[in-house]
Design an enzyme around this catalytic site. Structure first.
Site, mmCIF file in Angstrom:
data_model
loop_
_atom_site.group_PDB
_atom_site.id
_atom_site.type_symbol
_atom_site.label_atom_id
_atom_site.label_comp_id
_atom_site.label_asym_id
_atom_site.label_seq_id
_atom_site.Cartn_x
_atom_site.Cartn_y
_atom_site.Cartn_z
ATOM 1 N N HIS A 190 38.766 19.828 -15.099
ATOM 2 C CA HIS A 190 37.714 18.828 -14.883
ATOM 3 C C HIS A 190 36.923 19.177 -13.634
ATOM 4 O O HIS A 190 37.343 20.026 -12.843
ATOM 5 C CB HIS A 190 38.348 17.443 -14.729
ATOM 6 N N HIS A 236 37.447 14.702 -9.846
ATOM 7 C CA HIS A 236 38.263 14.511 -8.647
ATOM 8 C C HIS A 236 38.828 15.861 -8.216
ATOM 9 O O HIS A 236 38.759 16.835 -8.969
ATOM 10 C CB HIS A 236 39.406 13.516 -8.887
ATOM 11 N N HIS A 250 49.116 18.414 -14.779
ATOM 12 C CA HIS A 250 48.454 17.113 -14.654
ATOM 13 C C HIS A 250 49.401 16.016 -14.154
ATOM 14 O O HIS A 250 50.491 15.815 -14.711
ATOM 15 C CB HIS A 250 47.881 16.673 -15.998
ATOM 16 N N GLU A 291 39.536 21.900 -8.159
ATOM 17 C CA GLU A 291 40.871 22.450 -8.447
ATOM 18 C C GLU A 291 40.773 23.876 -9.002
ATOM 19 O O GLU A 291 41.546 24.760 -8.625
ATOM 20 C CB GLU A 291 41.592 21.529 -9.431
ATOM 21 N N ASP A 344 45.691 21.191 -17.437
ATOM 22 C CA ASP A 344 45.406 19.858 -16.897
ATOM 23 C C ASP A 344 45.072 18.940 -18.079
ATOM 24 O O ASP A 344 45.113 19.376 -19.242
ATOM 25 C CB ASP A 344 44.243 19.933 -15.889
#
Ligand code: ZN
Length: 298
Positions: free
Chosen positions: A132, A144, A88, A162, A36
């Site tokens: 993240h 997020h 990503h 995620e 990502d």
């Protein structure tokens, strides 16, 4: 007869092309790397994470460097085959010319399994790079889940980001996640879903925007070390397969649940929340991805 032996010869050489010895996996490990961008060393602003942003070109180079650190570590740890999945946004960030030439690369976002496309039970270890924190995490940089529309995602009653979602899919295939890199919040979050995973903290989130960056060389060295040690020590656990995967998704709007109610298995439990269940994690994963990525009610 001559024709037949020629045909056998042709079949044998075809078999050699279809099954190259490097994929046999007898002597070395097969490693999967999902990359990502928000948790990449040196990445610190919105103008870096999407094409068109002034610093996007710089950021995709930084992304390749962290991926390369993980690839180097994986090979040092005993990998003989490394597959990198660009995870990503539009998932065409990594340029093949920037990547360690020993690795294969999956590119483009039109995938069934998104950040985990290409994973199956033949892999020995998984590395997450540049991850993240999950949505609404108060301190994670760029926090997020999936996309900006998700407020919370739960699988079997547990709120996941995620990394946590991808970990459930990895468990389905019985492939261990051995290392993760990202900011301190993301690494802690994945550790909560994957006990024993090696973490490489490449930056410290001060809040959702501000960050303390580690020197790039140190950060990459730590990714390489975590990847090497993780792959070296990796052992495949039993596959974790439940009879049912229960998913609950809360959105930041009412429109996606309204559109999603067209799927007969979807229950709208609150104006902003849907629930569904699936008999396998790959099926549940696909539907989660459809809900956050492919429904655009605007
Ligand atoms: Zn992400």
């Amino acid at each position: 007869m001559r024709n037949v032996s020629l045909r056998i010869l042709a079949m044998l050489s075809f078999a050699a092309i279809v099954f190259p010895p490097s994929l046999a996996g007898a002597q070395g490990k097969k490693v999967y790397i999902s990359v990502d961008m928000e948790g990449i060393a040196g990445v610190n602003g919105d103008d870096q994470t999407s094409p068109g942003g002034a610093e996007y070109g710089r950021a995709r180079k930084l992304m390749a460097e962290d991926a390369n650190a993980a690839i180097r570590g994986a090979f040092e740890g005993g990998a003989t085959d490394v597959l990198v999945n660009d995870s990503h946004g539009g998932q065409r960030n990594l340029l093949p010319e920037d990547l360690d030439p020993r690795a294969r690369l999956i590119s483009h976002t039109f995938k069934r399994y998104g950040m985990m496309e290409g994973l199956d039970e033949t892999f020995d270890a998984i590395i997450f790079v540049g991850y993240h924190a999950k949505a609404d995490s108060p301190r994670g940089l760029f926090a997020h889940t999936g996309s900006g529309v998700v407020r919370d995602l739960q699988v079997n009653g547990k709120s996941v980001g995620e990394g946590g979602l991808n970990a459930v899919l990895a468990g389905w295939f019985g492939v261990p996640i051995v290392a993760v890199s990202g900011d301190d919040v993301a690494v802690d979050e994945v550790k909560g879903s994957v006990p024993g995973v090696r973490g490489a903290v490449v930056k410290r989130a001060i809040n959702m925007r501000a960050v303390e960056l580690r020197p790039l060389a140190d950060a990459r060295k730590e990714i390489q070390n975590a990847a090497r040690e993780g792959v070296q020590a990796s052992a495949k656990p039993a596959r974790e397969r439940l009879n049912r995967y229960q998913v609950r998704m809360q959105f930041r709007n009412f429109t996606i649940p309204e559109v999603a109610s067209a799927f007969s298995e979807m229950t709208v439990v609150a104006p902003d929340t849907v629930e569904f269940s699936r008999a396998s994690m790959p099926e549940a994963y696909r539907l989660v991805r459809v809900l956050y990525r492919y429904i655009n009610p605007d």
